[in-house]
Motif scaffolding. Structure first.
Motif, PDB file in Angstrom:
ATOM      1  N   TYR A  32       0.830  -1.208   0.000  1.00  0.00           N
ATOM      2  CA  TYR A  32       0.000   0.000   0.000  1.00  0.00           C
ATOM      3  C   TYR A  32       0.863   1.257   0.000  1.00  0.00           C
ATOM      4  CZ  TYR A  32      -3.661   3.324   1.056  1.00  0.00           C
ATOM      5  OH  TYR A  32      -4.514   4.395   0.990  1.00  0.00           O
ATOM      6  N   LEU A  33       1.944   1.248   0.761  1.00  0.00           N
ATOM      7  CA  LEU A  33       2.855   2.394   0.787  1.00  0.00           C
ATOM      8  C   LEU A  33       3.461   2.643  -0.584  1.00  0.00           C
ATOM      9  CD1 LEU A  33       4.388   4.550   2.452  1.00  0.00           C
ATOM     10  CD2 LEU A  33       6.153   2.822   2.810  1.00  0.00           C
ATOM     11  N   LEU A 119      -5.932   9.473  -1.709  1.00  0.00           N
ATOM     12  CA  LEU A 119      -5.269   8.197  -1.503  1.00  0.00           C
ATOM     13  C   LEU A 119      -6.097   7.063  -2.099  1.00  0.00           C
ATOM     14  CD1 LEU A 119      -4.055   8.647   2.169  1.00  0.00           C
ATOM     15  CD2 LEU A 119      -2.803   9.043   0.065  1.00  0.00           C
ATOM     16  N   PRO A 120      -5.435   6.066  -2.683  1.00  0.00           N
ATOM     17  CA  PRO A 120      -6.188   4.960  -3.267  1.00  0.00           C
ATOM     18  C   PRO A 120      -6.871   4.101  -2.199  1.00  0.00           C
ATOM     19  CG  PRO A 120      -3.814   4.623  -3.505  1.00  0.00           C
ATOM     20  CD  PRO A 120      -4.009   5.962  -2.900  1.00  0.00           C
ATOM     21  N   PHE A 121      -8.001   3.547  -2.574  1.00  0.00           N
ATOM     22  CA  PHE A 121      -8.788   2.641  -1.737  1.00  0.00           C
ATOM     23  C   PHE A 121      -9.383   3.312  -0.496  1.00  0.00           C
ATOM     24  CE2 PHE A 121      -5.237  -0.047  -3.433  1.00  0.00           C
ATOM     25  CZ  PHE A 121      -5.949  -0.536  -4.516  1.00  0.00           C
ATOM     26  N   VAL A 122      -9.400   4.635  -0.441  1.00  0.00           N
ATOM     27  CA  VAL A 122     -10.033   5.336   0.678  1.00  0.00           C
ATOM     28  C   VAL A 122     -11.470   5.645   0.256  1.00  0.00           C
ATOM     29  CG1 VAL A 122     -10.033   7.420   2.091  1.00  0.00           C
ATOM     30  CG2 VAL A 122      -7.888   6.320   1.511  1.00  0.00           C
ATOM     31  N   LEU A 128     -13.963  11.045   4.086  1.00  0.00           N
ATOM     32  CA  LEU A 128     -12.612  10.517   4.319  1.00  0.00           C
ATOM     33  C   LEU A 128     -11.688  10.760   3.139  1.00  0.00           C
ATOM     34  CD1 LEU A 128     -13.213   7.094   6.105  1.00  0.00           C
ATOM     35  CD2 LEU A 128     -12.190   9.151   7.058  1.00  0.00           C
ATOM     36  N   ASP A 129     -12.231  10.696   1.919  1.00  0.00           N
ATOM     37  CA  ASP A 129     -11.385  10.905   0.752  1.00  0.00           C
ATOM     38  C   ASP A 129     -10.824  12.323   0.713  1.00  0.00           C
ATOM     39  OD1 ASP A 129     -13.944  11.877   0.343  1.00  0.00           O
ATOM     40  OD2 ASP A 129     -13.890  11.546  -1.821  1.00  0.00           O
ATOM     41  N   ARG A 130     -11.589  13.299   1.166  1.00  0.00           N
ATOM     42  CA  ARG A 130     -11.088  14.686   1.213  1.00  0.00           C
ATOM     43  C   ARG A 130     -10.185  14.916   2.415  1.00  0.00           C
ATOM     44  NH1 ARG A 130     -16.437  15.243   0.075  1.00  0.00           N
ATOM     45  NH2 ARG A 130     -16.866  15.934   2.183  1.00  0.00           N
TER      46      ARG A 130
END
Length: 151
Positions: A32-33, A119-122, A128-130
């Motif tokens: 993920y990182l 961020l991906p998969f958020v 949360l995405d913002r």
């Protein structure tokens, strides 16, 4: 004397199981990182390219209308190429010396592009995405010719 059961003291095969368990626990965050750093790098390179090329087309245009049209075309193309959200881009064009029309002959054009990397998969639940987005910004400076607009 206490008798121990044979299966309770036998450790054969448990090292592989422990290795797989610990490996998966450490591998998932590491993958993920790597994905997150790749997305951030892509967006940073996109913002940098947008700032550089926009400043260049503004400085090389023959007049203000042509500069605005070419700058919009360049921003659209680079946003598509690098996956930048065109609606969320913050574009700032300033000229030095202040108080003159921007762009004008002999001025220095500064273009600043700001974007936010989600961020991906958020998930987009509760914003949360913002909240977990990372801001990136790039600036470029270009000198406009003294003969600009004299055609």
């Amino acid at each position: 004397m206490r008798r121990r059961r044979a299966w309770a003291t036998n450790d054969d095969g448990s090292a592989a199981l422990e290795f797989i368990t610990v490996g998966v626990i450490l591998l998932v965050p590491l993958v993920y990182l790597v994905i997150v750093l790749g997305v951030i790098q892509e967006q940073t390179l996109g913002a940098d390219a947008a700032a550089r090329h926009t400043a260049r087309v503004i400085a090389l245009a023959s007049d203000a209308d042509t500069a605005a049209a070419r700058a919009d075309a360049v921003l659209d193309g680079i946003a598509d190429e690098y996956g930048l959200d065109q609606d969320a881009l913050q574009v700032s064009v300033t000229c030095v010396p202040a108080g003159v029309d921007c762009p004008s002959s002999g001025a220095t054009v500064t273009v600043t592009i700001g974007a936010r990397v989600t961020l991906p998969f958020v998930p987009a639940v509760f914003g949360l995405d913002r909240a977990l987005s990372i801001p990136v910004e790039a600036s470029a400076v270009q000198k406009v010719s003294r003969l600009w607009g004299a055609q």
